[in-house]
Design an enzyme around this catalytic site. Sequence first.
Site, PDB file in Angstrom:
ATOM      1  N   ILE A   1      12.820 -24.668   4.674  1.00 43.58           N
ATOM      2  CA  ILE A   1      11.813 -24.784   3.619  1.00 43.58           C
ATOM      3  C   ILE A   1      12.214 -24.094   2.327  1.00 43.58           C
ATOM      4  O   ILE A   1      11.544 -24.215   1.322  1.00 43.58           O
ATOM      5  CB  ILE A   1      10.433 -24.250   4.084  1.00 43.58           C
ATOM      6  CG1 ILE A   1      10.567 -22.895   4.781  1.00 43.58           C
ATOM      7  CG2 ILE A   1       9.753 -25.257   5.005  1.00 43.58           C
ATOM      8  CD1 ILE A   1       9.261 -22.283   5.221  1.00 43.58           C
TER       9      ILE A   1
ATOM     10  N   GLU B   1      15.920 -22.609   0.179  1.00 44.56           N
ATOM     11  CA  GLU B   1      17.323 -22.234   0.210  1.00 44.56           C
ATOM     12  C   GLU B   1      17.732 -21.683  -1.141  1.00 44.56           C
ATOM     13  O   GLU B   1      17.638 -22.354  -2.168  1.00 44.56           O
ATOM     14  CB  GLU B   1      18.203 -23.437   0.567  1.00 44.56           C
ATOM     15  CG  GLU B   1      19.689 -23.146   0.390  1.00 44.56           C
ATOM     16  CD  GLU B   1      20.547 -23.766   1.461  1.00 44.56           C
ATOM     17  OE1 GLU B   1      20.306 -24.946   1.754  1.00 44.56           O
ATOM     18  OE2 GLU B   1      21.436 -23.065   1.975  1.00 44.56           O
ATOM     19  N   GLY B   2      18.147 -20.444  -1.130  1.00 44.41           N
ATOM     20  CA  GLY B   2      18.633 -19.833  -2.359  1.00 44.41           C
ATOM     21  C   GLY B   2      20.037 -19.334  -2.100  1.00 44.41           C
ATOM     22  O   GLY B   2      20.626 -19.619  -1.057  1.00 44.41           O
ATOM     23  N   THR B   3      20.557 -18.574  -3.063  1.00 50.71           N
ATOM     24  CA  THR B   3      21.898 -18.043  -2.906  1.00 50.71           C
ATOM     25  C   THR B   3      21.896 -16.883  -1.930  1.00 50.71           C
ATOM     26  O   THR B   3      22.899 -16.572  -1.314  1.00 50.71           O
ATOM     27  CB  THR B   3      22.430 -17.570  -4.271  1.00 50.71           C
ATOM     28  OG1 THR B   3      22.152 -18.602  -5.205  1.00 50.71           O
ATOM     29  CG2 THR B   3      23.906 -17.309  -4.228  1.00 50.71           C
TER      30      THR B   3
ATOM     31  N   SER C   1      19.367 -16.302   0.545  1.00 53.68           N
ATOM     32  CA  SER C   1      18.674 -16.503   1.819  1.00 53.68           C
ATOM     33  C   SER C   1      18.380 -17.967   2.070  1.00 53.68           C
ATOM     34  O   SER C   1      18.412 -18.778   1.157  1.00 53.68           O
ATOM     35  CB  SER C   1      17.353 -15.733   1.833  1.00 53.68           C
ATOM     36  OG  SER C   1      16.348 -16.463   1.173  1.00 53.68           O
TER      37      SER C   1
ATOM     38  N   LYS D   1      13.149 -16.025   7.520  1.00 56.25           N
ATOM     39  CA  LYS D   1      14.024 -15.833   6.355  1.00 56.25           C
ATOM     40  C   LYS D   1      15.350 -15.248   6.820  1.00 56.25           C
ATOM     41  O   LYS D   1      15.423 -14.090   7.244  1.00 56.25           O
ATOM     42  CB  LYS D   1      13.347 -14.922   5.323  1.00 56.25           C
ATOM     43  CG  LYS D   1      14.191 -14.704   4.074  1.00 56.25           C
ATOM     44  CD  LYS D   1      13.404 -14.010   2.960  1.00 56.25           C
ATOM     45  CE  LYS D   1      14.271 -13.787   1.725  1.00 56.25           C
ATOM     46  NZ  LYS D   1      13.526 -13.239   0.581  1.00 56.25           N
TER      47      LYS D   1
ATOM     48  N   ASP E   1      10.540 -10.065  -9.710  1.00 50.20           N
ATOM     49  CA  ASP E   1      10.873 -11.493  -9.667  1.00 50.20           C
ATOM     50  C   ASP E   1       9.603 -12.332  -9.486  1.00 50.20           C
ATOM     51  O   ASP E   1       9.569 -13.268  -8.694  1.00 50.20           O
ATOM     52  CB  ASP E   1      11.874 -11.742  -8.530  1.00 50.20           C
ATOM     53  CG  ASP E   1      12.686 -13.032  -8.723  1.00 50.20           C
ATOM     54  OD1 ASP E   1      12.666 -13.604  -9.833  1.00 50.20           O
ATOM     55  OD2 ASP E   1      13.340 -13.465  -7.759  1.00 50.20           O
TER      56      ASP E   1
HETATM   57  P1  ADP Z   1      14.712 -16.018  -1.810  1.00 53.23           P
HETATM   58  O1  ADP Z   1      14.975 -14.555  -1.835  1.00 53.23           O
HETATM   59  O2  ADP Z   1      15.875 -16.826  -1.335  1.00 53.23           O
HETATM   60  O3  ADP Z   1      14.112 -16.543  -3.086  1.00 53.23           O
HETATM   61  P2  ADP Z   1      12.024 -16.203  -0.727  1.00 53.23           P
HETATM   62  O4  ADP Z   1      11.499 -15.092   0.105  1.00 53.23           O
HETATM   63  O5  ADP Z   1      11.515 -16.302  -2.123  1.00 53.23           O
HETATM   64  O6  ADP Z   1      13.615 -16.194  -0.674  1.00 53.23           O
HETATM   65  O7  ADP Z   1      11.736 -17.579   0.014  1.00 53.23           O
HETATM   66  C1  ADP Z   1      12.235 -18.792  -0.496  1.00 53.23           C
HETATM   67  C2  ADP Z   1      11.209 -19.891  -0.321  1.00 53.23           C
HETATM   68  O8  ADP Z   1      10.885 -20.054   1.049  1.00 53.23           O
HETATM   69  C3  ADP Z   1       9.883 -19.612  -1.011  1.00 53.23           C
HETATM   70  O9  ADP Z   1       9.896 -20.018  -2.365  1.00 53.23           O
HETATM   71  C4  ADP Z   1       8.925 -20.432  -0.182  1.00 53.23           C
HETATM   72  O10 ADP Z   1       8.943 -21.785  -0.579  1.00 53.23           O
HETATM   73  C5  ADP Z   1       9.516 -20.332   1.210  1.00 53.23           C
HETATM   74  N1  ADP Z   1       8.867 -19.232   1.950  1.00 53.23           N
HETATM   75  C6  ADP Z   1       9.227 -17.945   1.973  1.00 53.23           C
HETATM   76  N2  ADP Z   1       8.422 -17.218   2.755  1.00 53.23           N
HETATM   77  C7  ADP Z   1       7.503 -18.082   3.240  1.00 53.23           C
HETATM   78  C8  ADP Z   1       6.364 -17.965   4.116  1.00 53.23           C
HETATM   79  N3  ADP Z   1       6.037 -16.798   4.672  1.00 53.23           N
HETATM   80  N4  ADP Z   1       5.646 -19.081   4.380  1.00 53.23           N
HETATM   81  C9  ADP Z   1       5.992 -20.252   3.864  1.00 53.23           C
HETATM   82  N5  ADP Z   1       7.030 -20.437   3.050  1.00 53.23           N
HETATM   83  C10 ADP Z   1       7.787 -19.375   2.733  1.00 53.23           C
HETATM   84 MG    MG Z   2      12.292 -16.290  -4.019  1.00 50.19          MG
END
Ligand code: ADP
Ligand code: MG
Length: 543
Positions: free
Chosen positions: A41, A43-45, A47, A67, A154
């Site tokens: 759901i 994907e970033g650099t 995580s 995550k 952020d």
């Molecule tokens: P990153 O550090 O890679 O940005 P995030 O923690 O922001 O990681 O998570 C990336 C994406 O994953 C979020 O923008 C969201 O769409 C999804 N996500 C993260 N945590 C949750 C959660 N608890 N429930 C649903 N979606 C989530």
């Molecule tokens: Mg994020």
Amino acid sequence: MFLSCLLMEELKRNPGLKEDIEKLYEAVPQLSKVFQITDKIGEGTFSSVYLATAQLISGNEEKFALKHLIPTSHPLRIAAELQCLTVAGGQDNVMGVKHCFRKNDHVVIIMPYLEHDDFLDILNSLSFEEVREYMFNLLKALKRIHSFGIVHRDVKPSNFLFNRQLKKYALVDFGLAQGTSDTKIELLKVVQSESQQRSCSQNKRHRMTGNRATVPPELAQQSVAKPAVRPWWSLSQIQIKPGKEEFSGLSAQRFVFGERNFNIKSPHSQQNVTVRLTKQTKVMDVESKKLLTKKKIVSSKTLNNGTARRGTTTVPSNLTCECYATDRVCSICLSRRQQVAPRAGTPGFRAPEVLTKCPNQTTAIDMWSAGIIFLSLLSGRYPFFKASDDLSALAQIMTIRGSKETIQAAKRFGKSILCSKEIPGQDLKTLCERLRGISCAEPTANELEQDSMHLTVSEENKKEDMLIPQTHEEQSLLQNCSLEHCHSDSKTEISMFTVNMKGWDRVPDEAYNLLDKLLDLNPVTRITAEESLLHPVFETMQL
Ligand code: ADP
Ligand code: MG
Ligand code: ZN
């Protein structure tokens, strides 16, 4: 049975998914005993986030977000992210944590799953009331984390999950968080940037990031986030690199969603506005930077190679560390060298004091980002600022808040900015109404500049267009807007218009007053989360 069907569906959509899931099960085998991973759901650099289901003892099935942090993340950084979630999370719209799995350098954080809407998908269909509720809930989350001395750093829509139907909200992603000088998050005391250790004038309203705890010098050296040590132009140099490289470089920026547009060349840098930050070792202007970038990429390659070599772990891989399966970070893990360059937030959401690298940054930087989100919600434009680097972002802020005002505010926090052209500030109400398409006012030259900036995005992303009339009546009413809205005498048409406008024709001035206070260029006077919840615009809301 149901689950495997779900998985099959996802696999059809994303053929690489199966492989990714298998790799994750392999890296952290404990997961397979508990979870059925069904989708990716996020994907970033830094995580990947997966959707998974687990069978509870009660027999019920529950959804979780998993995550998976990239294995090169610094253990201290990971531990700090987790501690933010465990200490401050689970309440007041701050995401909580259920569990955490680790095997070797693979860490998976297990969170409750919150299904959420894509900001861009819903932006132009939200009613004003929904926007008011969204902001109230975001500010509530910020009040919570700020009370723990956490600066999120952020804050942006992809890190504030919103389920429109359930009216549920959750602030996520503490991957960049820092602590204030009196933070209650122990691990944030050690995850400090050097810049913040050189704290100067205290700010009583906003809590300052900084460190009272003594950090062992070797730790301080490896401290995870230290933007001040990086040359101030390095970010732009990295972001300008085109194509996929931005995902693979050691110092790559994070792109989750919506941020794609930030790489579009800003029309501001094409205009002859030159913004320079003085009192820096290097003085560069927006135009000459482009030339310099080419040279810098070459040198950054050497730098990256160097970092990669130095970045290899100093601990033999077969050595079991002392903190495995405990909630501590042992000395072996602490001595691991940092393998990734510090992450940076998104330029379009950065406060002026962040863009100018002011050393004493406070919780006020999150308030600015909340202001930028509010600006998007009120104007119907996202991303509002799309700058690829800090100076372009600063130039774009000037087109809204005024160049003189920006320069004056920066002077107060000890930064000198040179700007080649005087840009007047804009009235926020007029700007938002016009961008949303509900104003009859003639745009000024400066406002037209804003329009051209947003036209670029509209071409890139059709979803971003202005309020789209749904019905025939709406269409004709909108076409007649300038007439009906300004000097109407037809009551029925007006009331119909009002209904279709979802409250956008009745936005109280208080909303723009709050926006103005969030987008205060001076962090010292900028409204706090606690104060903002008491703002008249939220008068009818329950805390
Ligand atoms: P990153 O550090 O890679 O940005 P995030 O923690 O922001 O990681 O998570 C990336 C994406 O994953 C979020 O923008 C969201 O769409 C999804 N996500 C993260 N945590 C949750 C959660 N608890 N429930 C649903 N979606 C989530
Ligand atoms: Mg994020
Ligand atoms: Zn360890």
